[in-house]
Design a protein around this motif. Structure first.
Motif, PDB file in Angstrom:
ATOM      1  N   ALA A   1       2.116  -4.037  -6.206  1.00  0.00           N
ATOM      2  CA  ALA A   1       1.212  -4.685  -5.253  1.00  0.00           C
ATOM      3  C   ALA A   1       1.299  -4.009  -3.889  1.00  0.00           C
ATOM      4  O   ALA A   1       2.347  -3.500  -3.506  1.00  0.00           O
ATOM      5  N   CYS A   2       0.200  -4.017  -3.172  1.00  0.00           N
ATOM      6  CA  CYS A   2       0.155  -3.408  -1.845  1.00  0.00           C
ATOM      7  C   CYS A   2       1.032  -4.209  -0.866  1.00  0.00           C
ATOM      8  O   CYS A   2       0.900  -5.428  -0.786  1.00  0.00           O
ATOM      9  N   PRO A   3       1.933  -3.530  -0.122  1.00  0.00           N
ATOM     10  CA  PRO A   3       2.815  -4.246   0.806  1.00  0.00           C
ATOM     11  C   PRO A   3       2.053  -4.901   1.974  1.00  0.00           C
ATOM     12  O   PRO A   3       2.575  -5.795   2.629  1.00  0.00           O
TER      13      PRO A   3
ATOM     14  N   PHE B   1       0.148   1.647   2.293  1.00  0.00           N
ATOM     15  CA  PHE B   1      -0.688   0.538   1.815  1.00  0.00           C
ATOM     16  C   PHE B   1      -1.845   1.061   0.976  1.00  0.00           C
ATOM     17  O   PHE B   1      -2.043   2.274   0.862  1.00  0.00           O
ATOM     18  N   CYS B   2      -2.607   0.116   0.367  1.00  0.00           N
ATOM     19  CA  CYS B   2      -3.609   0.480  -0.637  1.00  0.00           C
ATOM     20  C   CYS B   2      -4.862   1.120  -0.022  1.00  0.00           C
ATOM     21  O   CYS B   2      -5.003   1.201   1.193  1.00  0.00           O
ATOM     22  N   PHE B   3      -5.770   1.516  -0.881  1.00  0.00           N
ATOM     23  CA  PHE B   3      -7.003   2.176  -0.442  1.00  0.00           C
ATOM     24  C   PHE B   3      -7.872   1.230   0.389  1.00  0.00           C
ATOM     25  O   PHE B   3      -8.400   1.609   1.432  1.00  0.00           O
ATOM     26  N   ASP B   4      -8.021  -0.027  -0.074  1.00  0.00           N
ATOM     27  CA  ASP B   4      -8.808  -1.023   0.669  1.00  0.00           C
ATOM     28  C   ASP B   4      -8.242  -1.220   2.075  1.00  0.00           C
ATOM     29  O   ASP B   4      -8.988  -1.288   3.058  1.00  0.00           O
ATOM     30  N   CYS B   5      -6.922  -1.341   2.156  1.00  0.00           N
ATOM     31  CA  CYS B   5      -6.268  -1.515   3.458  1.00  0.00           C
ATOM     32  C   CYS B   5      -6.507  -0.286   4.333  1.00  0.00           C
ATOM     33  O   CYS B   5      -6.686  -0.411   5.548  1.00  0.00           O
ATOM     34  N   THR B   6      -6.522   0.889   3.715  1.00  0.00           N
ATOM     35  CA  THR B   6      -6.751   2.117   4.479  1.00  0.00           C
ATOM     36  C   THR B   6      -8.154   2.110   5.091  1.00  0.00           C
ATOM     37  O   THR B   6      -8.327   2.484   6.255  1.00  0.00           O
TER      38      THR B   6
HETATM   39 ZN   LIG Z   1      -3.696  -3.386   0.653  1.00  0.00          ZN
END
Ligand SMILES: [Zn+2]
Length: 191
Positions: free
Chosen positions: A81-83, A103-108
């Motif tokens: 899971a994304c931190p 962190f994940c792509f969406d968060c980026t």
């Molecule tokens: Zn994320």
């Protein structure tokens, strides 16, 4: 033949040849089954050496590039899971963005949108191309801290916050708080 003559004629090269025959290693070029030879050096399990500008080792009896092993280890270390947002990291770009930011792509995408709002995207992009994400994170930390310090001074001097700049001020604070959250994950990831 006396002992002395025997010693003299039985030179180091002969000893080595006998050793090779015993090891069934008839020529210097012959590769053994359990190790790898380079410049008359034999490597065994766990040895690390440099060859052709790369680092090598022998793992499970197979010669392997250490750089590859390292990146394999990093891939395993990626959490499920994304931190930052807690979503499952299953997007095909998640691995890439996790490696860079933590962190994940969406968060980026969200992070980059916040940077755009703060007018920092161009600098971010340039640093990314130069592979200087650590430097950018440091700059961003200083920038966010400076902004917070400025806000603090403003509040103590003027007493009232909401009267001045109104909505845009609230907007700025939101961007700053979001960037602070991203920075926390970023800085944790670098350690
Ligand atoms: Zn994320």
């Amino acid at each position: 033949m006396s002992d002395n003559v025997l010693k003299k004629e039985f030179r180091e090269s002969d000893v080595q040849r006998v050793r090779n025959i015993v090891n069934k290693d008839y020529t210097a070029k012959t590769k053994s089954q359990t190790g790898y030879q380079k410049a008359s050096k034999r490597y065994k399990e766990g040895d690390v050496w440099e060859e052709g500008g790369r680092q090598w080792t022998i793992k499970n009896g197979v010669k392997q590039n250490i750089t590859k092993l390292d990146s394999a280890k990093k891939a395993v270390r990626m959490p499920l899971a994304c931190p930052k947002c807690g979503q499952a990291m299953k997007h095909r770009f998640d691995k890439k963005t996790y490696k860079i930011h933590g962190f994940c792509f969406d968060c980026t995408l969200e992070y980059e949108a916040e940077l755009r709002k703060a007018g920092l995207y161009k600098k971010y992009e340039a640093e990314m191309i130069n592979g200087n994400m650590d430097g950018f994170a440091k700059d961003l930390t200083a920038w966010v801290e400076e902004y917070a310090a400025y806000q603090h001074n403003y509040v103590t001097e003027q007493g009232v916050i909401e009267d001045w700049k109104g909505d845009s001020k609230k907007q700025n604070e939101k961007v700053m708080n979001n960037l602070k959250e991203f920075l926390e994950v970023l800085n944790k990831h670098k350690k």
